[in-house]
Design a protein around this motif. Structure first.
Motif, PDB file in Angstrom:
ATOM      1  N   PRO A 199      -7.157  25.336   5.460  1.00 59.93           N
ATOM      2  CA  PRO A 199      -7.273  26.433   4.476  1.00 59.93           C
ATOM      3  C   PRO A 199      -7.106  25.944   3.041  1.00 59.93           C
ATOM      4  O   PRO A 199      -7.788  26.442   2.130  1.00 59.93           O
ATOM      5  N   TYR A 200      -6.224  24.987   2.832  1.00 58.63           N
ATOM      6  CA  TYR A 200      -6.020  24.422   1.502  1.00 58.63           C
ATOM      7  C   TYR A 200      -7.263  23.672   1.028  1.00 58.63           C
ATOM      8  O   TYR A 200      -7.715  23.833  -0.116  1.00 58.63           O
ATOM      9  N   ILE A 201      -7.843  22.851   1.901  1.00 59.39           N
ATOM     10  CA  ILE A 201      -9.047  22.097   1.550  1.00 59.39           C
ATOM     11  C   ILE A 201     -10.194  23.042   1.208  1.00 59.39           C
ATOM     12  O   ILE A 201     -10.931  22.817   0.233  1.00 59.39           O
ATOM     13  N   LYS A 202     -10.335  24.099   1.972  1.00 61.61           N
ATOM     14  CA  LYS A 202     -11.414  25.050   1.693  1.00 61.61           C
ATOM     15  C   LYS A 202     -11.246  25.693   0.321  1.00 61.61           C
ATOM     16  O   LYS A 202     -12.233  25.978  -0.360  1.00 61.61           O
ATOM     17  N   LYS A 203     -10.016  25.887  -0.095  1.00 56.45           N
ATOM     18  CA  LYS A 203      -9.756  26.506  -1.399  1.00 56.45           C
ATOM     19  C   LYS A 203     -10.068  25.559  -2.550  1.00 56.45           C
ATOM     20  O   LYS A 203     -10.606  25.971  -3.577  1.00 56.45           O
ATOM     21  N   MET A 204      -9.749  24.266  -2.401  1.00 53.56           N
ATOM     22  CA  MET A 204      -9.874  23.342  -3.518  1.00 53.56           C
ATOM     23  C   MET A 204     -11.151  22.501  -3.518  1.00 53.56           C
ATOM     24  O   MET A 204     -11.498  21.886  -4.516  1.00 53.56           O
ATOM     25  N   LYS A 205     -11.919  22.514  -2.411  1.00 51.25           N
ATOM     26  CA  LYS A 205     -13.026  21.567  -2.277  1.00 51.25           C
ATOM     27  C   LYS A 205     -14.146  21.793  -3.276  1.00 51.25           C
ATOM     28  O   LYS A 205     -14.671  20.834  -3.852  1.00 51.25           O
ATOM     29  N   ALA A 206     -14.544  23.024  -3.505  1.00 51.28           N
ATOM     30  CA  ALA A 206     -15.668  23.267  -4.420  1.00 51.28           C
ATOM     31  C   ALA A 206     -15.360  22.736  -5.808  1.00 51.28           C
ATOM     32  O   ALA A 206     -16.206  22.101  -6.451  1.00 51.28           O
ATOM     33  N   GLY A 207     -14.141  22.970  -6.291  1.00 52.43           N
ATOM     34  CA  GLY A 207     -13.760  22.447  -7.591  1.00 52.43           C
ATOM     35  C   GLY A 207     -13.716  20.936  -7.604  1.00 52.43           C
ATOM     36  O   GLY A 207     -14.170  20.292  -8.562  1.00 52.43           O
ATOM     37  N   PHE A 208     -13.184  20.342  -6.560  1.00 54.19           N
ATOM     38  CA  PHE A 208     -13.119  18.885  -6.419  1.00 54.19           C
ATOM     39  C   PHE A 208     -14.503  18.269  -6.553  1.00 54.19           C
ATOM     40  O   PHE A 208     -14.712  17.305  -7.304  1.00 54.19           O
ATOM     41  N   VAL A 209     -15.473  18.821  -5.827  1.00 57.19           N
ATOM     42  CA  VAL A 209     -16.828  18.263  -5.817  1.00 57.19           C
ATOM     43  C   VAL A 209     -17.568  18.591  -7.114  1.00 57.19           C
ATOM     44  O   VAL A 209     -18.178  17.711  -7.737  1.00 57.19           O
ATOM     45  N   LEU A 210     -17.522  19.849  -7.538  1.00 62.08           N
ATOM     46  CA  LEU A 210     -18.305  20.249  -8.703  1.00 62.08           C
ATOM     47  C   LEU A 210     -17.865  19.512  -9.959  1.00 62.08           C
ATOM     48  O   LEU A 210     -18.697  19.170 -10.813  1.00 62.08           O
ATOM     49  N   MET A 211     -16.570  19.252 -10.098  1.00 64.70           N
ATOM     50  CA  MET A 211     -16.108  18.584 -11.312  1.00 64.70           C
ATOM     51  C   MET A 211     -16.647  17.164 -11.447  1.00 64.70           C
ATOM     52  O   MET A 211     -16.656  16.606 -12.544  1.00 64.70           O
ATOM     53  N   GLN A 212     -17.122  16.569 -10.353  1.00 61.00           N
ATOM     54  CA  GLN A 212     -17.749  15.248 -10.469  1.00 61.00           C
ATOM     55  C   GLN A 212     -19.074  15.299 -11.235  1.00 61.00           C
ATOM     56  O   GLN A 212     -19.518  14.282 -11.767  1.00 61.00           O
ATOM     57  N   THR A 213     -19.679  16.468 -11.303  1.00 57.95           N
ATOM     58  CA  THR A 213     -20.976  16.554 -11.976  1.00 57.95           C
ATOM     59  C   THR A 213     -20.856  16.309 -13.475  1.00 57.95           C
ATOM     60  O   THR A 213     -21.840  15.951 -14.129  1.00 57.95           O
ATOM     61  N   GLY A 214     -19.653  16.476 -14.050  1.00 56.88           N
ATOM     62  CA  GLY A 214     -19.475  16.176 -15.468  1.00 56.88           C
ATOM     63  C   GLY A 214     -19.700  14.713 -15.779  1.00 56.88           C
ATOM     64  O   GLY A 214     -20.176  14.358 -16.873  1.00 56.88           O
ATOM     65  N   MET A 215     -19.359  13.832 -14.830  1.00 57.69           N
ATOM     66  CA  MET A 215     -19.639  12.411 -15.000  1.00 57.69           C
ATOM     67  C   MET A 215     -21.150  12.200 -15.067  1.00 57.69           C
ATOM     68  O   MET A 215     -21.652  11.466 -15.922  1.00 57.69           O
ATOM     69  N   ALA A 216     -21.858  12.831 -14.153  1.00 50.36           N
ATOM     70  CA  ALA A 216     -23.302  12.628 -14.041  1.00 50.36           C
ATOM     71  C   ALA A 216     -24.045  13.158 -15.260  1.00 50.36           C
ATOM     72  O   ALA A 216     -24.905  12.472 -15.827  1.00 50.36           O
ATOM     73  N   THR A 217     -23.728  14.379 -15.691  1.00 53.22           N
ATOM     74  CA  THR A 217     -24.467  14.944 -16.834  1.00 53.22           C
ATOM     75  C   THR A 217     -24.212  14.138 -18.094  1.00 53.22           C
ATOM     76  O   THR A 217     -25.126  13.928 -18.912  1.00 53.22           O
ATOM     77  N   GLY A 218     -22.983  13.666 -18.278  1.00 47.58           N
ATOM     78  CA  GLY A 218     -22.699  12.838 -19.442  1.00 47.58           C
ATOM     79  C   GLY A 218     -23.438  11.514 -19.398  1.00 47.58           C
ATOM     80  O   GLY A 218     -23.977  11.048 -20.413  1.00 47.58           O
TER      81      GLY A 218
END
Length: 378
Positions: free
Chosen positions: A237-256
């Motif tokens: 349940p904890y992983i399901k809550k935090m996973k989208a943020g964990f993954v999506l925040m990596q896109t800031g590296m890519a766009t930059g």
């Protein structure tokens, strides 16, 4: 009430946001990061730059309890990371690691860590990494979990090894998932400090890029983890809550990174445009795709707690898009800049190596495609 508790309940006023924040991040990039970029690429860990970024508020924007606004502003965190990654994606990656270390605590129900550790992570007063490369692969059915623990009355005794964990050094924090044996076998996640007895950091490899990211192999020998440092138990349940943020925040590296590559292409247009016009992935074409990707990512960031399976699938697809666009943009920058981009300290060749990192860091391209395919089959 302690000063730390007061900070949690009443975050300090005046934390920059919007253009004020982004301009302060740009100042740090120009004055503190840019002079060190080549040195970082060769192995220098820029703790002072990370702390300066923390002072701007770059690490607290996505934390409703810490940004003074009471909202989860993922998109501001992403833009700050984007600005940093345009200059140096190694540092952008460490911004992501710091953001995620704080995200772990924010997404937990652990009031102790929220009082004592989270404010310090949010301001960059202490630094930390993620340590979820192996566990994310484990949860996706790619490899076994490498850490195990024995439960005691007031904690866990942790053993095992992790091959690579980044943004680490003395007295740094990271999130760890381990398998607990005994009468109640289960997986648990907790925050661990690199300076605790039994934790050993070793640099066992020299990479072709991302050398200045504080990346170590970790060894655990009877490391005591107190129960008041647990983030997720039960884990899923904890992983399901935090996973989208964990993954999506990596896109800031890519766009930059992509933005930085486009600028390199644009910089040589006055001199080489007459012949570069025969190349694929021209800067105007890449910019159009980048802006479309940013729009998609922004829309996802505004709905980060959406529990729909299709939403998570779109987050994974956005992360995959970031990898694919990074590789194309970096390849284009190398071809557009030509021989000058092939010099030892040239930004273009560094960005090519950084782009491959976007594509292989967990969740890697093959990992993402595996998860997306599995979700499509449901």
């Amino acid at each position: 009430m302690t000063a730390v508790a007061a900070t949690l309940n009443n975050p300090p006023l005046g934390i920059p946001e919007g253009e004020l924040l982004f301009n302060q991040v740009r100042d740090v990039v120009r004055d503190k990061l840019a002079p060190l970029t080549v040195k970082i690429d060769e192995g220098y860990y820029p703790a002072e730059v990370l702390r300066a970024l923390g002072e701007t508020g770059a690490f607290c924007q996505h934390l409703a309890s810490q940004n003074g606004r009471g909202e989860f502003d993922i998109n501001s965190a992403l833009k700050a990371m984007d600005i940093v990654s345009q200059e140096c994606m190694s540092t952008g990656f460490m911004v992501w690691a710091q953001n995620v270390a704080a995200w772990y605590v924010e997404m937990s129900a652990n009031d102790y860590l929220k009082r004592t550790l989270l404010p310090k992570l949010a301001r960059g007063e202490v630094l930390g990494g993620t340590a979820l490369s192996n566990p994310m692969k484990y949860l996706a059915g790619i490899e076994p979990l490498l850490l195990s623990a024995v439960e005691t009355e007031d904690g866990y005794l942790l053993n095992g090894t992790l091959p690579w964990v980044s943004n680490l050094g003395p007295d740094h924090w990271f999130g760890s998932i381990f398998k607990v044996g005994g009468n109640q076998p289960r997986d648990v996640m907790a925050m661990v400090n690199t300076s605790w007895p039994g934790v050993t950091l070793k640099q066992l490899a020299k990479f072709c890029g991302m050398e200045g990211t504080g990346t170590y192999a970790l060894s655990f020998k009877e490391v005591f983890v107190p129960k008041n440092h647990v983030l997720g138990d039960p884990l899923i349940p904890y992983i399901k809550k935090m996973k989208a943020g964990f993954v999506l925040m990596q896109t800031g590296m890519a766009t930059g990174l992509v933005e930085g590559c486009i600028k390199l292409c644009e910089d040589v247009e006055p001199k080489l445009g007459h012949v570069n016009c025969y190349l694929d992935d021209r800067p105007d074409e890449l910019r159009e795709e980048l802006e479309d990707a940013r729009d998609l990512i922004s829309s996802l960031g505004e709905d980060i707690f959406n529990k729909d399976a299709e939403f998570m699938r779109t987050v994974l697809e956005a992360r995959l898009l970031g990898s694919e666009l990074s590789l194309r943009a970096a390849n284009s920058a190398m071809l557009h800049t030509g021989a000058s981009g092939y010099l030892h300290d040239a930004p273009a060749q560094r960005k090519l190596r950084e782009a491959y990192f976007v594509a292989i860091v967990t969740p890697a391209t093959k990992h993402l495609r595996k998860e997306i395919d599995a979700m499509a089959a449901l």
